[in-house]
Design an enzyme around this catalytic site. Structure first.
Site, short mmCIF file in Angstrom:
data_model
loop_
_atom_site.label_atom_id
_atom_site.label_comp_id
_atom_site.label_asym_id
_atom_site.label_seq_id
_atom_site.Cartn_x
_atom_site.Cartn_y
_atom_site.Cartn_z
N HIS A 1 0.55 -0.91 -0.05
CA HIS A 1 0.02 0.20 -0.54
C HIS A 1 0.64 1.37 -0.07
CE1 HIS A 1 0.53 0.66 4.13
NE2 HIS A 1 0.41 -0.65 4.69
N ASP B 1 -0.28 4.24 1.41
CA ASP B 1 -0.24 5.30 1.95
C ASP B 1 0.73 5.30 3.32
OD1 ASP B 1 -2.30 2.96 3.04
OD2 ASP B 1 -3.29 4.22 3.54
N GLU C 1 -4.83 1.32 2.66
CA GLU C 1 -4.96 0.50 3.50
C GLU C 1 -5.36 0.98 5.15
OE1 GLU C 1 -3.47 -2.24 5.94
OE2 GLU C 1 -2.47 -0.68 6.08
#
Length: 419
Positions: free
Chosen positions: A80, A82, A179
């Site tokens: 992910h 983020d 996420e």
């Protein structure tokens, strides 16, 4: 610097926190497009195929199989883009610090106080004397969760480009947003992705492997009060904040994160806000056993009913939604036994014993496994995630690229499931 360290530092320097308060859109923050573009550009430069950045900031690509492996199933990797919202994350100033033992000062925090790590805060440091550690400067989190995973995957592809003789099947890679706020790669197009099994890379110390996660739900408790002048409030005022407080007192205090471990589940009050007329409390519910999650939901509903009875009217309402489920329900099926055993063998090839842990959280795989992409979770080698004391040891970061190289080689032949 090695390729993976160089990429990791570059990715960490691009702020990309997600935001639960704007979770009604994907991505929840525009900054996630920034890191998506950087990763996509790196993939294109390496020669990856089908590189796409979607309108929701999903990055996907493919890497062709080595000679003789073209007919094998595609192996997938998912990370992910983020970073956590619970701490400062913009700007981020990555740095490399040599650990010589004792206390290591990372920098000065935003409050002007020293930020440091030591064996008292992290006993693992005792085995890291003489190692280089990647940290931030004390003013923000680093973002190793999960930019270490991002860097590992891209660096693996760089190795495969540099040495085409390394055996591997066709690879599908994805880098997904949000996420950290429970989005869970929900919009990843699995048909285009083209892999039915693989791995997320979003775990802790080197050697860690996870095929058990929490089942997760979120609960929103809303209070509607009645505000009048405090001087004439008797028998009239209904304080929404007081109602939320009464509710919270009924949630078992011993079942909060700070009092639980291992397979213990919990209730967690994420945030609370409001005034006399309106108040809102957001909770998350976690347990490895789905039946216990359902029992926790019922406990919260009964608490709402009790508070409303004490007021003699409906002051509280509650909405509960499932977020993800325990990926063990999928990964432990016989047809996916190779996910566990190949991870164990790949760790062994780099001299590292694999440690299976019941993750007290979730990964993108917690949703993806139930959607048709079965995946266990590998080390991303970050420590103290979601805070300013986060660090990633360079030797572990580099070792995981070695492990991934060994792992894809194990998939360069047909898999035999353990019945």
């Amino acid at each position: 610097m090695s390729d993976v360290v160089d990429r990791f530092i570059k990715y960490c320097a691009v702020p990309s926190q997600s935001n639960p308060l704007t979770a009604d859109r994907v991505p929840s923050t525009e900054s996630q497009f920034d890191i998506a573009k950087v990763i996509a550009d790196d993939l294109r430069e390496l020669g990856a195929e089908d590189v796409v950045v979607t309108e929701n900031a999903y990055v996907t690509a493919h890497w062709p199989a080595s000679e003789g492996c073209e007919d094998l199933p595609t192996l997938g990797f998912c990370c992910h883009i983020d970073t956590a919202w619970q701490s400062y994350g913009d700007p981020v100033h990555p740095q490399i610090k040599r650990y010589e033992g004792g206390k290591l000062t990372i920098g000065t925090g935003r409050d002007g106080k020293e930020v440091f790590i030591s064996p008292e805060t992290n006993a693992c440091l005792e085995r890291m004397v003489g190692w280089d550690l990647v940290t931030a400067d004390g003013t923000s989190l680093l973002g190793g969760d999960d930019k270490a995973g991002d860097a590992m995957v891209v660096s693996l592809l760089a190795r495969l480009k540099d040495d085409p003789s390394l055996p591997h099947p066709r690879l599908a890679v994805s880098f997904v947003p949000d996420e950290e706020i429970g989005h869970g790669a929900a919009l990843l197009d699995l048909d285009e992705f083209g892999a039915t099994f693989g791995y997320t890379i979003d775990g802790g110390p080197l050697g860690e492997f996870c095929y058990e996660t929490f089942n997760a739900a979120e609960a929103k408790v809303r209070a509607k009060g009645l505000s009048v002048h405090t001087g004439t409030a008797k028998g009239i005022m209904v304080n929404a904040c007081e109602a939320i407080m009464k509710f919270h007192a009924l949630v078992p205090p011993q079942e909060r994160p700070e009092y639980t471990e291992n397979y213990d589940g919990f209730y967690y009050l994420e945030r609370i806000q409001g005034d006399c007329e309106e108040a809102l409390a957001d909770y998350i519910i976690r347990d490895h056993d789905q039946a216990k999650v359902e029992a926790r939901k019922e406990t919260m509903r009964k608490a709402v009913d009790f508070v409303n009875q004490t007021f003699g009217q409906e002051v509280l309402t509650i909405e509960i939604h499932d977020q993800y489920h325990n990926l063990a329900d999928v990964v432990t099926k016989p047809e996916y036994s190779h996910l566990i055993e190949n991870a164990r063998a790949a760790y062994a090839k780099i001299g590292q014993e694999m440690t299976c842990i019941p993750m007290r959280g979730g990964t993108d795989g917690s949703q993806l496994s139930f959607r048709g992409f079965a995946c266990g979770n590998l080390s991303a080698c970050y420590y103290n995630a979601h805070g300013v004391r986060e660090f990633v040891p360079v030797p572990e970061l580099e070792a995981m690229v070695d492990m991934l190289q060994e792992l894809v080689a194990l998939y360069a032949k047909p898999q035999v499931s353990v019945e």
